[in-house]
Design a protein around this motif. Structure first.
Motif, mmCIF file in Angstrom:
data_model
loop_
_atom_site.group_PDB
_atom_site.id
_atom_site.type_symbol
_atom_site.label_atom_id
_atom_site.label_comp_id
_atom_site.label_asym_id
_atom_site.label_seq_id
_atom_site.Cartn_x
_atom_site.Cartn_y
_atom_site.Cartn_z
ATOM 1 N N ALA A 131 26.467 17.038 37.061
ATOM 2 C CA ALA A 131 25.596 15.999 37.622
ATOM 3 C C ALA A 131 25.474 16.094 39.139
ATOM 4 O O ALA A 131 24.368 16.035 39.695
ATOM 5 N N HIS A 132 26.602 16.255 39.826
ATOM 6 C CA HIS A 132 26.593 16.233 41.286
ATOM 7 C C HIS A 132 27.386 17.364 41.921
ATOM 8 O O HIS A 132 26.847 18.155 42.673
ATOM 9 N N LEU A 133 28.694 17.412 41.617
ATOM 10 C CA LEU A 133 29.573 18.350 42.313
ATOM 11 C C LEU A 133 30.481 19.089 41.331
ATOM 12 O O LEU A 133 31.036 18.484 40.418
ATOM 13 N N ALA A 134 30.632 20.399 41.562
ATOM 14 C CA ALA A 134 31.547 21.224 40.776
ATOM 15 C C ALA A 134 32.511 21.901 41.741
ATOM 16 O O ALA A 134 32.085 22.520 42.719
ATOM 17 N N LEU A 135 33.805 21.778 41.478
ATOM 18 C CA LEU A 135 34.836 22.320 42.357
ATOM 19 C C LEU A 135 35.381 23.627 41.792
ATOM 20 O O LEU A 135 35.941 23.651 40.695
ATOM 21 N N PHE A 136 35.178 24.719 42.537
ATOM 22 C CA PHE A 136 35.741 26.008 42.146
ATOM 23 C C PHE A 136 35.775 26.902 43.374
ATOM 24 O O PHE A 136 35.395 26.492 44.472
ATOM 25 N N ALA A 137 36.237 28.135 43.201
ATOM 26 C CA ALA A 137 36.408 29.043 44.335
ATOM 27 C C ALA A 137 35.410 30.194 44.264
ATOM 28 O O ALA A 137 35.065 30.665 43.181
ATOM 29 N N TRP A 138 34.957 30.623 45.443
ATOM 30 C CA TRP A 138 34.154 31.840 45.558
ATOM 31 C C TRP A 138 35.053 32.943 46.107
ATOM 32 O O TRP A 138 35.904 32.690 46.951
ATOM 33 N N MET A 139 34.853 34.160 45.647
ATOM 34 C CA MET A 139 35.551 35.308 46.211
ATOM 35 C C MET A 139 34.517 36.287 46.751
ATOM 36 O O MET A 139 33.446 36.463 46.161
ATOM 37 N N SER A 140 34.832 36.918 47.878
ATOM 38 C CA SER A 140 33.880 37.855 48.459
ATOM 39 C C SER A 140 34.609 38.914 49.260
ATOM 40 O O SER A 140 35.789 38.773 49.589
ATOM 41 N N ALA A 141 33.884 39.963 49.600
ATOM 42 C CA ALA A 141 34.403 41.037 50.437
ATOM 43 C C ALA A 141 33.888 40.832 51.858
ATOM 44 O O ALA A 141 33.002 40.004 52.098
ATOM 45 N N PRO A 142 34.413 41.579 52.833
ATOM 46 C CA PRO A 142 33.882 41.474 54.201
ATOM 47 C C PRO A 142 32.388 41.795 54.244
ATOM 48 O O PRO A 142 31.918 42.704 53.563
ATOM 49 N N GLU A 143 31.684 41.034 55.041
ATOM 50 C CA GLU A 143 30.232 41.177 55.197
ATOM 51 C C GLU A 143 29.542 41.224 53.831
ATOM 52 O O GLU A 143 28.675 42.054 53.566
ATOM 53 N N SER A 144 29.929 40.332 52.986
ATOM 54 C CA SER A 144 29.359 40.259 51.640
ATOM 55 C C SER A 144 28.071 39.430 51.678
ATOM 56 O O SER A 144 28.100 38.210 51.877
ATOM 57 N N VAL A 145 26.939 40.090 51.525
ATOM 58 C CA VAL A 145 25.636 39.414 51.621
ATOM 59 C C VAL A 145 25.484 38.442 50.447
ATOM 60 O O VAL A 145 25.569 38.860 49.286
ATOM 61 N N PRO A 146 25.252 37.159 50.725
ATOM 62 C CA PRO A 146 25.245 36.153 49.653
ATOM 63 C C PRO A 146 23.921 36.048 48.902
ATOM 64 O O PRO A 146 23.376 34.967 48.716
ATOM 65 N N ARG A 147 23.407 37.194 48.460
ATOM 66 C CA ARG A 147 22.122 37.176 47.759
ATOM 67 C C ARG A 147 22.188 36.380 46.463
ATOM 68 O O ARG A 147 21.312 35.563 46.172
ATOM 69 N N THR A 148 23.232 36.602 45.670
ATOM 70 C CA THR A 148 23.281 35.937 44.367
ATOM 71 C C THR A 148 23.574 34.441 44.482
ATOM 72 O O THR A 148 23.239 33.676 43.578
ATOM 73 N N THR A 149 24.184 34.022 45.604
ATOM 74 C CA THR A 149 24.599 32.624 45.724
ATOM 75 C C THR A 149 23.659 31.766 46.572
ATOM 76 O O THR A 149 23.569 30.555 46.365
ATOM 77 N N LEU A 150 22.951 32.377 47.542
ATOM 78 C CA LEU A 150 22.132 31.582 48.461
ATOM 79 C C LEU A 150 20.648 31.937 48.454
ATOM 80 O O LEU A 150 19.825 31.169 48.961
ATOM 81 N N PRO A 162 48.098 43.716 52.836
ATOM 82 C CA PRO A 162 47.157 42.940 52.022
ATOM 83 C C PRO A 162 45.783 42.918 52.675
ATOM 84 O O PRO A 162 45.657 42.748 53.887
ATOM 85 N N THR A 163 44.763 43.118 51.885
ATOM 86 C CA THR A 163 43.407 43.209 52.439
ATOM 87 C C THR A 163 42.860 41.850 52.864
ATOM 88 O O THR A 163 42.038 41.768 53.765
ATOM 89 N N GLY A 164 43.285 40.789 52.167
ATOM 90 C CA GLY A 164 42.736 39.476 52.478
ATOM 91 C C GLY A 164 41.397 39.227 51.821
ATOM 92 O O GLY A 164 40.738 38.228 52.090
ATOM 93 N N HIS A 165 40.967 40.142 50.966
ATOM 94 C CA HIS A 165 39.689 39.957 50.270
ATOM 95 C C HIS A 165 39.789 40.574 48.881
ATOM 96 O O HIS A 165 40.871 40.951 48.433
ATOM 97 N N GLN A 166 38.660 40.694 48.205
ATOM 98 C CA GLN A 166 38.702 41.066 46.792
ATOM 99 C C GLN A 166 38.981 42.542 46.536
ATOM 100 O O GLN A 166 39.226 42.938 45.388
ATOM 101 N N PHE A 167 38.939 43.390 47.557
ATOM 102 C CA PHE A 167 39.252 44.798 47.347
ATOM 103 C C PHE A 167 40.776 44.965 47.253
ATOM 104 O O PHE A 167 41.498 44.593 48.173
ATOM 105 N N VAL A 168 41.252 45.558 46.174
ATOM 106 C CA VAL A 168 42.687 45.611 45.913
ATOM 107 C C VAL A 168 43.390 46.576 46.864
ATOM 108 O O VAL A 168 42.806 47.562 47.334
ATOM 109 N N THR A 169 44.651 46.277 47.140
ATOM 110 C CA THR A 169 45.423 47.093 48.083
ATOM 111 C C THR A 169 45.665 48.503 47.569
ATOM 112 O O THR A 169 45.911 49.423 48.353
ATOM 113 N N THR A 170 45.610 48.708 46.254
ATOM 114 C CA THR A 170 45.876 50.036 45.701
ATOM 115 C C THR A 170 44.817 51.063 46.098
ATOM 116 O O THR A 170 45.027 52.265 45.917
ATOM 117 N N LEU A 171 43.717 50.630 46.647
ATOM 118 C CA LEU A 171 42.720 51.580 47.153
ATOM 119 C C LEU A 171 43.280 52.391 48.324
ATOM 120 O O LEU A 171 42.756 53.450 48.660
#
Length: 254
Positions: free
Chosen positions: A139-158, A237-246
Motif C-alpha cells: 500500500a505505502h512502504l516496503a522495507l528491504f535492502a538493495w545491494m549494488s557494486a561500485p558505480e552501479s547504474v540504477p537503470r532497473t531501479t530508477l 573485504p570488498t564492501g560490495h557485492q563482488f566476492v573477495t574470492t575474485l
C-alpha cells in the motif's frame, strides 16, 4: 515507497517522513553505530559519491511543517486531512527478520510522535518479494535492502522503463513506480559517457535528484560482518557485492 498511492505521491509527505526519523539513533541503538545513515542511494565509499545533496537530519518541526503544508494537520494526537481522515501509513517487510522488525518498531514509534499511525503488516519472504513487492501490491512502504557494486547504474531501479507492470510481465526493479524524465536522461547518458570527470558530475546530479524526490526513504548502509582466520592474510573485504574470492591470488597462509 509506492508512488501509485496518492498519499506517497506527495513529495512533501515523503520528505516529512524522513525528517521524522532519527536514523542516527536507530543506527546507534540497534546496530552499535556501525550502519552509517544514507544520504542517497550511493555509498560514501563509491568514487562517484557526493555529499552535496539535500539532507534530512532528525527534525520533527520540519516534518510537522511539511505535513501541515500537505494538508495533514494535527488534531489532538492524530494528523487528519480536511475530510477528517487520519494519516495512516502501512509498512511491510519480511516476517521473521528480527532486525527489520525492530527497525519497523522504531519507525512506528517515531512517526507516532508526529501524529502518524503506522500499521505493520509483514509477510513471508517468498510472498513479500515474489508477489507483493514485485507486483507493487504494497500500500505505502516496503522495507528491504538493495545491494549494488561500485558505480552501479540504477537503470532497473530508477529508470522509468524499469517500472514493473503486467504489460512487461513484472520485469525490472522499479517497484516504486518512479518516473522522472531528467533521471532517465542521466541514466542513459552515464552509461555511455567515458570521460571520468563528466561522468562524476552526472552522478552528482543523479544523487541530488534522488535526495530531493525520495523515490525511496534511505535509512542506512548495511554493515555485514566479515570473519577472517588469523592465519589467512591478504584478504580485503570488498564492501560490495563482488566476492573477495575474485582476488584469491592475493591470499596467503602464515
Amino acid at each position: 515507497v509506492n508512488l501509485s498511492s496518492p498519499l506517497m505521491a506527495d513529495k512533501r509527505v515523503r520528505q516529512a517522513l524522513l525528517y521524522g526519523l532519527d536514523r542516527e539513533a536507530m543506527s546507534r541503538q540497534l546496530f552499535d553505530g556501525r550502519q552509517p545513515v544514507a544520504l542517497s542511494n550511493v555509498n560514501p565509499l563509491d568514487w562517484v559519491y557526493t555529499a552535496d545533496v539535500k539532507t534530512y537530519p532528525y527534525d520533527p518541526k520540519a516534518a510537522a511543517a511539511l505535513l501541515d503544508a500537505a494538508g495533514w494537520t494535527l488534531q489532538g494526537a492524530v494528523r487528519r486531512n480536511a475530510a477528517g481522515e487520519a494519516l495512516v501509513v502501512e509498512l511491510m517487510t519480511t516476517a521473521g527478520n528480527r532486525s527489520r522488525e525492530l527497525v519497523e518498531q522504531v519507525i512506528q514509534s517515531q512517526w507516532k510522535a508526529l501524529g502518524i499511525e503506522t500499521r505493520i503488516r509483514n509477510e513471508p519472504a517468498r510472498v513479500f518479494f515474489g508477489e507483493t513487492v514485485t507486483r507493487r501490491k504494497f500500500a505505502h512502504l516496503a522495507l528491504f535492502a538493495w545491494m549494488s557494486a561500485p558505480e552501479s547504474v540504477p537503470r532497473t531501479t530508477l529508470h522509468s522503463e524499469g517500472i514493473t507492470t503486467a504489460a512487461n510481465n513484472w520485469t525490472g526493479q522499479n517497484f516504486t513506480g518512479y518516473s522522472n524524465p531528467r533521471m532517465d536522461q542521466l541514466i542513459d547518458t552515464i552509461e555511455v559517457e567515458l570521460d571520468k570527470g563528466k561522468r562524476k558530475a552526472l552522478w552528482a546530479e543523479l544523487q541530488q535528484i534522488y535526495a530531493e524526490d525520495l523515490p525511496a526513504l534511505p535509512l542506512y548502509f548495511r554493515a555485514d560482518p566479515f570473519l577472517i582466520p588469523k592465519w589467512l592474510k591478504g584478504i580485503e573485504p570488498t564492501g560490495h557485492q563482488f566476492v573477495t574470492t575474485l582476488w584469491v591470488e592475493q591470499w596467503r597462509a602464515e
